[in-house]
Structures are given as structure tokens and as C-alpha cells.
Design an enzyme around this catalytic site. Sequence first.
Site, mmCIF file in Angstrom:
data_model
loop_
_atom_site.group_PDB
_atom_site.id
_atom_site.type_symbol
_atom_site.label_atom_id
_atom_site.label_comp_id
_atom_site.label_asym_id
_atom_site.label_seq_id
_atom_site.Cartn_x
_atom_site.Cartn_y
_atom_site.Cartn_z
ATOM 1 N N PHE A 31 134.491 -17.219 -9.203
ATOM 2 C CA PHE A 31 134.810 -18.356 -8.319
ATOM 3 C C PHE A 31 135.558 -17.925 -7.073
ATOM 4 C CE2 PHE A 31 138.922 -18.025 -10.437
ATOM 5 C CZ PHE A 31 139.786 -18.306 -9.380
ATOM 6 N N LYS A 87 123.393 -16.287 -10.001
ATOM 7 C CA LYS A 87 124.066 -17.352 -10.747
ATOM 8 C C LYS A 87 125.515 -17.387 -10.285
ATOM 9 C CE LYS A 87 126.665 -17.997 -14.008
ATOM 10 N NZ LYS A 87 127.525 -19.097 -13.504
ATOM 11 N N GLU A 102 130.235 -21.701 -11.623
ATOM 12 C CA GLU A 102 130.000 -23.150 -11.682
ATOM 13 C C GLU A 102 131.122 -23.938 -10.999
ATOM 14 O OE1 GLU A 102 130.563 -20.928 -14.015
ATOM 15 O OE2 GLU A 102 130.968 -21.831 -15.972
ATOM 16 N N SER A 132 136.077 -11.749 -14.903
ATOM 17 C CA SER A 132 137.222 -11.265 -15.673
ATOM 18 C C SER A 132 136.787 -10.118 -16.596
ATOM 19 C CB SER A 132 137.792 -12.422 -16.494
ATOM 20 O OG SER A 132 136.764 -12.980 -17.294
ATOM 21 N N CYS A 161 140.857 -10.344 -6.413
ATOM 22 C CA CYS A 161 140.896 -9.209 -7.337
ATOM 23 C C CYS A 161 141.694 -8.062 -6.745
ATOM 24 C CB CYS A 161 139.487 -8.749 -7.663
ATOM 25 S SG CYS A 161 138.620 -8.232 -6.185
ATOM 26 N N GLU A 202 146.556 -10.357 -16.399
ATOM 27 C CA GLU A 202 146.183 -10.733 -15.039
ATOM 28 C C GLU A 202 146.479 -12.219 -14.879
ATOM 29 O OE1 GLU A 202 141.953 -10.950 -14.064
ATOM 30 O OE2 GLU A 202 142.386 -10.213 -12.058
#
Length: 504
Positions: A157, A181, A184, A234, A289, A389
Site C-alpha cells: 500500500f 495486483k 487492496e 511485509s 520501507c 517493524e
Amino acid sequence: MTTTAPADVRTLTHWVSGAALPGSGDRFSDVTDPATGAVTARLPLASAAEVGDVVAAARSAFPAWRDTSLTKRTQVLFRFRELLNARAGELAELITAEHGKVASDAAGEVARGQEVVEFACGMPHLLKGSATENASTGVDVASIRQPLGVVGIISPFNFPAMVPMWFFPVAIAAGNTVVLKPSEKVPSAALWIAELWREAGLPDGVFNVVNGDKEAVDALLTDPDVKAISFVGSTPIARYVYETGTAHGKRVQALGGAKNHMVVLPDADLDLAADQAINAGFGSAGERCMAVSALVAVGDIADTLVDKIAERARALRTGDGRRGCDMGPLVTRAAQDRVTGYVEAGEAEGATVVVDGRVDTFDADGEGFFVGPTLLDHVTTDMSVYTDEIFGPVLSVLRVESYDAAVDMINANPYGNGTALFTCDGGVARRFQNEVEVGMIGINVPVPVPMAYYSFGGWKNSLFGDTHAHGTEGVHFYTRGKVVTTRWPDPSHRGVDLGFPTNG
Ligand code: NAD
């Protein structure tokens, strides 16, 4: 997850063979505006069968695209670049509306993605093979690289445009067809990009978007027509994607999570270090990240450095990213709750909360998912704020006595995405880049994201697979080599000889 649409909420689609395709199932998820908390769209979640149809479309587009000349392929990329330059603002607005990051940050994300498009425009040069004349008498040898076929891209995301753009420009320019993909939580950027490809003249079926969750991911990982997977997300999911995809015979690069340390040595420019700690710790609300989440203060500078960072953190304005604020919300209510949970745990475990983001006044309307900049001091390596994290605007200060202790801490950490050293000592900086077990290193640079013509990727639990994203490693990932040995018939070559061929 919802199954009915409120009246003012758009229903999104997939994108297949150059056109929007409504979902045919009954599973949907909500897309929200994180600054207000409002549901803005409902997203169809593809079934395995729907994913299979999208892959089939990409597969049937592959032979013609593979056989399209490099000149024509790159002309489409050039057109895509021009269109994106003209309309980058629209894409940035979509990113802010679904991710929450502030407008300038969203624009920066688009610009960094565009760099990969520009890199991929050089594909004719990047795909040049090599040739040897007369390797044996009258025998020539040439190496070439060819596209793989259908490639899947599964994105997170936090960079709705840039992360997919690390991959698809290179994959497409190299002659593959793509099924993306997206996350979402932020699907609109991918659908907007698909329309831009159509406008640029990309043939139908070369770039497709399938929306979905685990079911769609699993369908891509197991479909024999998908030849390669580029994943970013992740660490647990990255590991799963790598293991499942490779078990199904695919080439996989799976980029995972991070815990990025910024080491500040006593000789560093402390004002520069404090500025950069703010930028790298709180930019994009820490949802990068490459965000710095662990600041390692070496020696007796810690008190001064913490004061400088705290002063800057308190001055930041958090709110709706469309209002010129410094920092936006977190992506979902769940993310907000998770981050505040970590701050509470850190406090309970003995960290000092120097700046507390758990306040409820933000520059926004509605019920956005906000946490303000949070600075924790006296964090130790056994606290959950350090071991996990967090992916939020929480900067933890760890105090150590020496350079060696800082490097030992970084190398003991299971992640190895990015790290930075702040110092004025070139010798120590050189030692650091040699000794530290991390894929991307900044010397007085806090977020060392490589340019498009280098490759992006971490070490250890931050990347599963051998190949990093974009740059020449990206070109290699999306192509495979062939070596062709050629001899044109000559009567002198006749005669049977079963010995192993040697040079002559
Ligand atoms: P995520 O792992 O939750 O989701 C990533 C993708 O995996 C999404 O498309 C999602 O739909 C899919 N997914 C989620 N759960 C799944 C499951 N159980 N099985 C199969 N697929 C599943 O990650 P996120 O929250 O969207 O993104 C944030 C994470 O991504 C952070 O850990 C961050 O460090 C990481 N990230 C890493 C890099 C990098 O370069 N290493 C870059 C960006 C983000």
C-alpha cells in the site's frame, strides 16, 4: 469487508485487455480516505477463476508483444513518459486520497517511478547481447536475452505508483506482458496507470490489473502461465510468496520489511543529522520501507541530538495531505491502532516518550487515522518498538558507546534494507560501507533509495530471491539468456565424428 455499496461510493473494477472489467464475484473490500476516515470506493476481490482469465488474456497478448520491434516497444514507453509528465498531478492526487501521504510526497513518488520509465526507454541498449566471430573455424557464437512471458507484480500500500513502477516499465520494455495486483488499500493509482498505457498505445492485454487479496495472490503464485513474480510487502508474506512461487517453478523476487538504523557519530553535524532524522523518520508518516525507525546515537551526543530532534518534531503540522501539512495520516484505522499500541508497549517497557503523537488535534475534518510524530528515547534492543517493524511515525533513539557497538547492533538485526551513517570522517564511513550487512547505505544521506539505473533491494529478511529491482538486475530478472552457436554449411565440414566438440 462489505458486500453492499453505500449510495455515494464508487465501485471499482479490474483492467483486462485494454478495458475496465467489473468484478463478477460477491467479495468486496472498502477503500478509505485516511485523512477523513470516509469510505470512498468498494473494490472487487477477484476469485481464482477471475485471475485465471486475466492471466489468459496476458498470455494471448504475449507473442505479438514479444515480436514487436524494440523500436516500436520503446516508442510506446516514450509516449507513456510524456503523458505521465503532463498528468503527474492527477496521479499524485489519487495517491494522497487513498494513501494519505502529503501532496509533495505523492508527487515525489510519481517522479521516482518515472525515473524507471526513463531507464526502460533505453531497453534497446540494455538488451544488447554479445557476439564472437570464429569461436571455432567458421563457427560464430552469440548471446541474446528474451522475455519470459506473463509476469505478476504484487505491490504494497505504501507506494501505490512507485513500487509497481519499479517493475512494469522494465518488464514491458523487455517484451513481457504484465498482471499487476495492487494493494487492496490503494487500488486507484494502478487503474489510472492502466488507462494511461492505453492512451500511450500499448496493445491490449500487455498491462492488466487484477484487484484482490490472498486468493488472487495464491492464484498468481500457482498459475503455470505466470513465469515470474515481483512482490513487495511485509516480511512474512514476502517469505511465503517466495517459497510458494519458487515451489511452482517461478522466478521470484520478494522484497520484505525493514528496520532501518541511522547511526550518528560524535563528529557529525548534529543539526544536519536532526533535520534528516525528522525527514527520514516522519516523511510519509513513517510508512516507507526506507524510513529510519532506529536512531543510534554514539557517545555523549545523545542528549543534544534528542533535544534537537524533539524541537523539530514538535514543530511539524500533521493533518490532511491536501492542506499543505508536513505529515499525513496512517493508511487505515488498524494501522493507527497498531502504531499507538507499540508506543504504549514501548512506554511500559521503559522507553521515555519525549514527543507523544497520541493526541487528537489534527488539521483535518472527519475521523482520520492520525498519529503525530513520536520520539522515544532510551530504547533498548529487547523492546518491541525495536524488534518489530512499526511502519508509523515513531522514531526510537538507542544509545551506544562506540561505532563498533552500533555496527554490531545493525548486523544482529534480522532486516537489512537500508541504513545511514552521519559523520565527517571519511575513513569511518568507508569502514561502515564495507562492514555493515545491509543492501542500501547512505553516508550523510538518510533515505538512500538508488537511482533507477542502479538496483533496489535489501539483504537478509528484507529480500527473498537473488535479484534486486530495476537497473540491470531488473533487466536480467525479466529476461533469460540464450547462446546461439552457428556454422553455415560448407562441404569441408562433412564427415562423422562422435568425439566431444572442441575448438579447432
Ligand atoms: P502486505 O504484506 O500486507 O501486503 C503486500 C501485498 O501482499 C498486497 O498486495 C496484499 O494484498 C498481499 N497480501 C496481504 N496478505 C497476504 C496473504 N496472507 N497472502 C498473500 N498475499 C497477501 O504489506 P503492506 O502492508 O501492503 O505494505 C507494507 C510492507 O511492505 C512493510 O512491511 C514495508 O516494509 C514493505 N515494503 C517493502 C519495500 C522494500 O523495498 N523492501 C518497499 C515497500 C514496502
